[in-house]
Design an enzyme around this catalytic site. Structure first.
Site, PDB file in Angstrom:
ATOM      1  N   TYR A   1      12.581   9.164   9.801  1.00 17.00           N
ATOM      2  CA  TYR A   1      12.471   8.490  11.094  1.00 17.00           C
ATOM      3  C   TYR A   1      12.940   7.043  10.979  1.00 17.00           C
ATOM      4  CZ  TYR A   1      10.425   7.763  15.749  1.00 17.00           C
ATOM      5  OH  TYR A   1      10.244   7.503  17.092  1.00 17.00           O
TER       6      TYR A   1
ATOM      7  N   SER B   1      12.753   2.027  17.825  1.00 14.16           N
ATOM      8  CA  SER B   1      11.314   2.166  17.651  1.00 14.16           C
ATOM      9  C   SER B   1      10.800   0.934  16.917  1.00 14.16           C
ATOM     10  CB  SER B   1      11.012   3.422  16.829  1.00 14.16           C
ATOM     11  OG  SER B   1       9.675   3.465  16.382  1.00 14.16           O
TER      12      SER B   1
END
Length: 331
Positions: free
Chosen positions: A157, A144
């Site tokens: 995350y 990401s």
């Protein structure tokens, strides 16, 4: 991997979003696809869309990527069902969690790491022997932009996505050192119009509620799943070690390279109001402090330190304008 014709690709998280778009794109190219997801109806939908007129060239598999035994069991099942080793594994499945370090529950942290980090590791190592056996293999692990920078309420995350990046880059070095026929790519998507915001867990007293978070996510996403899939597949064909998806990913990459650790100041200015400012408890809670811009001298921004931030801001605007005008296509 110049051609996908007759190759076997395994895609996790294939029930929706980027995963479904990848499965459809690969199937159109004559690739055999094992579409994997935890939701039976979702993966059945993908198979129906991708498999029209292709018989058993596209098959669906339902399992939890955070279950190591299930992943390895399905790796053998997929090889047996298709009668050939896999050429391509795309570890795409992912979930979201918004929580501060102070308030995050261990069960939520472990749930996210199980899918976003361990699921990538299990998928890589379950299929790596098959990729080597195929003689033309490729590992694609989805990280990401949060594998390049950090932000508020994303510590779990960030931990998973930075971990995926480090794990994947190390694997690529190993494959090249050992002379094995396996390419390795790490994907860093920016904001993609998927359902991850609606399915994310939010566990914070100061952040947005689910509805506000979903609305905010919809506003900042610039890239469709179809466009993301086309970019990823183009990167696979070109053997790119790092695949940036979306104009915002390119801006974040530029910002991190230009500013170094000072990107945290920019992240604080841009994200703190968004992540904290619309909380239901915002009136009762004191607003989070925005860190002062770092500088090599007295802690105040200098002319030299302002320049990179201005360049990054201008690049962000150009990229956003370009994304809105950019047509979606198949790379």
């Amino acid at each position: 991997m110049k051609s996908f014709q007759g190759k076997l690709a395994v895609v996790t998280g294939a029930g929706s979003g980027i995963g479904r778009a990848l499965a459809l794109n690969l199937a159109r190219r004559g690739c055999k696809v094992a579409a994997c997801d935890i939701e039976p109806e979702a993966v059945e939908g993908t198979v129906a869309l991708a498999g029209g007129g292709r018989g058993d060239q596209v098959r669906g598999y339902v399992f939890d990527v955070s279950d190591r035994e299930a992943f390895f069991r399905h790796a053998e099942m997929i090889k047996s069902d298709f009668g050939q080793p896999a050429n391509l594994i795309i570890n795409n499945a992912g979930v979201g969690l918004g929580a501060s370090v102070r308030e995050m529950r261990w069960e939520d942290f472990e749930w996210l790491m199980g899918v976003n980090f361990w699921g990538v590791c299990y998928g890589t190592q379950a299929f790596l022997p098959q990729l080597i056996e195929s003689g033309d293999g490729h590992v694609v692990n989805v990280s990401s932009i949060y594998g390049m920078i950090s932000g508020p309420l994303t510590s779990a995350y960030n931990a998973a996505k930075f971990g995926v990046r480090g794990y994947t880059e190390s694997l690529r070095i190993e494959m090249r050192a050992e002379g094995l026929p396996v390419e390795v790519s790490c994907v860093h998507p920016g904001g993609i119009r998927t359902n991850i915001a609606k399915s994310s867990r939010l566990a914070t007293s100061r952040g947005p509620d689910q509805a506000d978070f979903s609305k905010w996510f919809e506003r900042i996403t610039l890239t469709t799943p179809g466009k993301a899939a086309a970019i990823i597949i183009a990167g696979i064909r070109r053997k790119r070690p790092r695949i940036l998806v979306g104009p915002d990913a390119h801006v974040i990459d530029l910002m991190q390279r230009t500013l170094g650790i000072r990107y945290q100041w920019v992240a604080g200015v841009l994200l703190n109001p968004l992540m904290y400012g619309k909380s239901k408890n915002a009136a009762a809670a004191s607003p989070p402090s925005v860190p002062a811009a770092p500088s090599p001298a007295a802690g105040k921004p200098t002319a030299n330190s302002k320049a990179p931030r201005k360049r990054a801001a201008k690049a962000a605007k150009r990229a956003a304008d370009g994304a809105r005008a950019e047509p979606e296509g198949v790379a």
